[in-house]
Scaffold this motif. Structure first.
Motif, PDB file in Angstrom:
ATOM      1  N   SER A   1       0.872  -1.218  -0.091  1.00 49.70           N
ATOM      2  CA  SER A   1       0.142   0.010   0.073  1.00 49.70           C
ATOM      3  C   SER A   1       0.891   1.423  -0.017  1.00 49.70           C
ATOM      4  O   SER A   1       0.643   2.153  -0.593  1.00 49.70           O
ATOM      5  CB  SER A   1      -0.942   0.013   1.188  1.00 49.70           C
ATOM      6  N   LYS A   2       2.108   1.184   0.730  1.00 46.67           N
ATOM      7  CA  LYS A   2       2.989   2.171   0.635  1.00 46.67           C
ATOM      8  C   LYS A   2       3.360   2.581  -0.629  1.00 46.67           C
ATOM      9  O   LYS A   2       3.685   3.680  -1.041  1.00 46.67           O
ATOM     10  CB  LYS A   2       4.116   1.930   1.618  1.00 46.67           C
TER      11      LYS A   2
ATOM     12  N   TYR B   1       2.245   1.581  -3.620  1.00 48.74           N
ATOM     13  CA  TYR B   1       0.996   2.292  -4.428  1.00 48.74           C
ATOM     14  C   TYR B   1       0.841   3.666  -4.124  1.00 48.74           C
ATOM     15  O   TYR B   1       0.552   4.535  -4.910  1.00 48.74           O
ATOM     16  CB  TYR B   1      -0.201   1.332  -4.110  1.00 48.74           C
ATOM     17  N   GLU B   2       0.769   4.006  -2.696  1.00 51.59           N
ATOM     18  CA  GLU B   2       0.831   5.474  -2.309  1.00 51.59           C
ATOM     19  C   GLU B   2       1.711   6.369  -2.799  1.00 51.59           C
ATOM     20  O   GLU B   2       1.491   7.466  -3.304  1.00 51.59           O
ATOM     21  CB  GLU B   2       0.812   5.420  -0.855  1.00 51.59           C
ATOM     22  N   LYS B   3       3.059   5.998  -2.849  1.00 56.52           N
ATOM     23  CA  LYS B   3       4.105   6.650  -3.458  1.00 56.52           C
ATOM     24  C   LYS B   3       3.835   6.718  -5.076  1.00 56.52           C
ATOM     25  O   LYS B   3       4.124   7.758  -5.610  1.00 56.52           O
ATOM     26  CB  LYS B   3       5.446   6.064  -3.221  1.00 56.52           C
TER      27      LYS B   3
ATOM     28  N   LEU C   1       1.120   6.307  -6.462  1.00 61.03           N
ATOM     29  CA  LEU C   1       0.086   7.271  -6.954  1.00 61.03           C
ATOM     30  C   LEU C   1       0.114   8.752  -6.677  1.00 61.03           C
ATOM     31  O   LEU C   1      -0.026   9.535  -7.492  1.00 61.03           O
ATOM     32  CB  LEU C   1      -1.332   6.943  -6.001  1.00 61.03           C
ATOM     33  N   GLU C   2       1.110   8.862  -5.610  1.00 61.64           N
ATOM     34  CA  GLU C   2       1.405  10.459  -5.623  1.00 61.64           C
ATOM     35  C   GLU C   2       2.559  10.765  -6.619  1.00 61.64           C
ATOM     36  O   GLU C   2       2.309  12.067  -7.270  1.00 61.64           O
ATOM     37  CB  GLU C   2       2.290  10.505  -4.111  1.00 61.64           C
TER      38      GLU C   2
END
Length: 532
Positions: free
Chosen positions: A170-171, A173-175, A177-178
Motif C-alpha cells: 500500500s505504501k 502504491y501510495e508513493k 499514486l503520489e
C-alpha cells in the motif's frame, strides 16, 4: 442456704437457660445464613470461573483467527504467543523455539525501537508505530504496529501485545499514486490548453497557468468567484447555466461561447466540459478544457465573406460568358451569311479553289460557333445546381441510350445494379452523355462494346464506363481532363467534353480517373458519395 436464696438461684438458672436457648437459636439461624451465603458464593465463583474460561477461550480464538498478525512478548522482547498470520508475515514459528523480536529490527532502527518501547512502558500503549522489519528470509517489510501493555492483578506490567499490519504494498502504491498525481498535476499546470475547475455553484476552484494567460486574470481574481460573473455578458449566462445542469446529470459535451477577458477583449472559446466526482461518486462540479478559437472564428467569417464574393463573381462570370457568347456569335453568323451570299451570287464566276476556300471558311465558322457554345456550357456547369434530387441512374442511362445516336455496330450494355443516388439529374445526365458519346465517337472496332456498371463501396458508389475502342496513351491520362485538350483533331471534338465531366463529378464531391490500353479500349471511373 435459705429458701429465699434458693429461689433466687433457681430463677437465675432459669433465666440463664432461657438466654442460652435464645443464643443457640440465634447462632443456629446465623449458621444457616452463613451456610446459605457460602453456598451462593461457591456457585457464583463457579459461574465466574466458567465465564472466565469461556471468555479466555473466545479471546484465544479471536487472536488465533485474527486476519492481521498478532504477537505477544515478554518484557525482554521474547515472543510468547502469536497467531498464524504473524508467523506467515515474519517467517518465524514459536514451535521452532523462542526468539527475540529485536531480531526483526534493522541496526539503523535500534534506537528508534528502544525509544518507542520506552513510550509503550510509560503510557501503556502505542499507536501508528511504523517500522521496517527483517523477515526470516531477509525480506524488508514496512509494518504498522498498534501495541499495549498487559498487567497482572497488582497492576504490574508482565507482557506486551501488538497487532501488526503489512503496509509494504500500500505504501508503494501510495508513493506511485503520489508520483502519478504530481506528474499529471505538472501536465495540467503546463499544458497549452486552459483548464478550469468549478463546483456545483459555478464557483472557481482551480485554474491552470494556460487558462490564466488566455483570460488575463490571476488566481486572486478568479478563485471563489462565479465563472459566469467573471467572463460572460448577461445574454450568454443562460447558455452556461444549461451546460452546468448537464454536468450535474453526468453529461459531457463541447460547446462554443463568447467571453470577455480582463482587458475587455471579446474572445471565442471552445469548451469541452465533463462532470467532476467526489469520493462518494457524487457530482461535485465540473472540469472544462478551454481552447481559444477566436482566430479560427475570424477565418470562418473571412471564408464566408470570400464564398459570398466568389458566388457573386461566378454569377458575374456566367453573365459575362453569356454576353460574350452572344456578342461573338452575332458577327460569326453575319460572316457566315455573307460567305453564303458571295458563294451563291458568284458560284459561276469562282474557280474550284475559291469554292473550296469558301467551304473551309464556313466549316471554320461553324467550329468557332460550336466552341463558343461549349465554353458557355462549361462556364454554366455549376449554375442552378441541385444536389438533393433522387436520381435513378439505371433509368437515366437507359433513357440516354434511346436518345443519342448509336451506330448499329456498337452495343451498349447497362448492368442492373445501377443505384439511386443523390445529385443533380440534369448534370448527371450530361456526365453520362459525354462519356457515352466519347466511347461511341472513338470506337474503331468492327463490333463496338460499351459497358456501364457500378460497384458499391463503404461510403460511395464507383461507376465505370468501359469501351473496346482505340484506347489512350498513358502520357495523356491527366491532359484529357483539361479544357481545350483534344487528342484527335476532329471536327466534332472541341476538347471541352471531359473537362465538363470532371467538373460535374467534383460538384458531386467525387473523383474521376481512367485506365486504358492502346488498341484495346478505355475505362473511365468516377465516384459519387452515398446519401448520409
Amino acid at each position: 442456704m435459705s429458701q429465699k436464696e434458693i429461689e433466687i438461684l433457681q430463677r437465675a438458672l432459669a433465666r440463664e437457660r432461657i438466654a442460652r436457648k435464645q443464643a443457640e437459636q440465634i447462632l443456629e439461624k446465623k449458621s444457616d445464613e452463613l451456610f446459605s451465603l457460602s453456598q451462593k458464593d461457591k456457585k457464583n465463583k463457579e459461574k465466574l470461573e466458567a465465564l472466565l474460561k469461556v471468555k479466555n477461550s473466545e479471546l484465544k480464538g479471536f487472536y488465533e483467527n485474527l486476519v492481521d498478525p498478532y504477537i505477544m512478548m515478554n518484557l525482554s522482547g521474547y515472543a510468547i504467543k502469536m497467531n498464524e498470520a504473524a508467523e506467515k508475515l515474519i517467517g518465524y514459528r514459536l514451535s521452532d523455539g523462542g526468539f527475540n523480536l529485536m531480531k526483526l529490527t534493522q541496526p539503523k532502527d535500534l534506537d528508534y525501537v528502544s525509544e518507542s518501547f520506552k513510550v509503550l512502558m510509560d503510557t501503556g500503549r502505542i499507536s501508528n508505530f511504523y517500522i521496517n522489519i527483517l523477515t526470516s528470509t531477509s525480506e524488508v517489510k514496512l509494518v504498522e504496529v498498534n501495541a499495549s501493555i498487559i498487567y497482572d492483578e497488582n497492576n504490574t506490567p508482565i507482557a506486551a501485545q501488538g497487532i501488526l499490519r503489512d503496509i509494504t504494498l500500500s505504501k508503494k502504491y501510495e508513493k506511485r499514486l503520489e508520483a502519478e498525481k504530481q506528474k499529471y498535476s505538472n501536465i495540467i499546470a503546463n499544458m497549452n490548453l486552459g483548464l478550469l475547475e468549478v463546483d456545483n455553484d459555478d464557483k472557481i476552484l482551480f485554474a491552470n497557468h494556460s487558462f490564466l494567460e488566455m483570460s488575463g486574470f490571476s488566481n486572486k481574481d478568479l478563485l471563489g468567484n462565479k465563472a459566469a460573473d467573471v467572463f460572460l455578458k448577461n445574454e450568454y449566462k443562460p447558455k452556461l447555466a444549461i451546460e452546468s445542469e448537464n454536468r450535474k446529470k453526468g453529461d459531457s459535451n463541447s460547446y462554443e461561447i463568447q467571453v470577455h477577458t480582463k482587458t475587455g477583449d471579446t474572445r471565442y472559446w471552445l469548451i469541452s466540459g465533463a462532470p467532476n466526482y467526489n469520493l462518494n461518486g457524487e457530482v461535485s462540479g465540473s472540469i472544462g478544457i478551454h481552447l481559444d478559437i477566436t482566430n479560427l472564428k475570424k477565418l470562418e467569417q473571412q471564408k464566408e465573406e470570400l464564398l459570398k464574393d466568389l458566388a457573386k463573381s461566378n454569377e458575374s462570370l456566367q453573365e459575362y460568358a453569356h454576353i460574350v457568347s452572344h456578342d461573338l456569335k452575332s458577327p460569326l453568323r453575319s460572316i457566315n451569311a455573307l460567305v453564303a451570299w458571295i458563294k451563291e451570287d458568284n458560284i459561276e464566276n469562282l474557280d474550284e479553289m475559291s469554292v473550296q476556300n469558301l467551304v473551309l471558311i464556313e466549316k471554320t465558322l461553324e467550329k468557332m460557333e460550336d466552341l463558343i457554345s461549349d465554353v458557355l456550357e462549361y462556364s454554366s456547369v455549376g449554375a442552378n445546381l441541385n444536389l438533393n434530387q433522387n436520381v435513378d441512374v439505371h433509368h437515366l442511362v437507359k433513357e440516354l441510350v434511346e436518345i443519342i445516336y448509336v451506330p448499329e455496330n456498337i452495343h451498349i450494355s447497362i448492368e442492373e445494379n445501377l443505384p439511386i443516388v443523390m445529385g443533380d439529374k440534369v448534370k448527371l445526365q450530361q456526365l453520362f452523355q459525354n462519356l457515352l458519346s466519347n466511347a461511341i465517337k472513338f470506337s474503331d472496332k468492327e463490333i463496338g462494346k460499351i459497358i456501364v456498371s457500378c460497384t458499391e463501396m463503404t461510403t460511395h458508389y464507383q461507376f465505370s464506363v468501359s469501351d473496346n475502342g482505340m484506347g489512350i496513351e498513358k502520357e495523356y491520362f491527366d491532359k484529357i481532363f483539361k479544357i481545350f485538350h483534344s487528342l484527335n483533331k476532329r471536327k466534332d471534338s472541341s476538347g471541352i467534353g471531359l473537362s465538363i465531366v470532371k467538373k460535374i463529378v467534383e460538384l458531386h464531391h467525387g473523383n474521376i480517373w481512367l485506365e486504358s490500353e492502346t488498341g484495346k479500349g478505355t475505362t473511365f471511373y468516377f465516384t459519387i458519395k452515398k446519401e448520409k
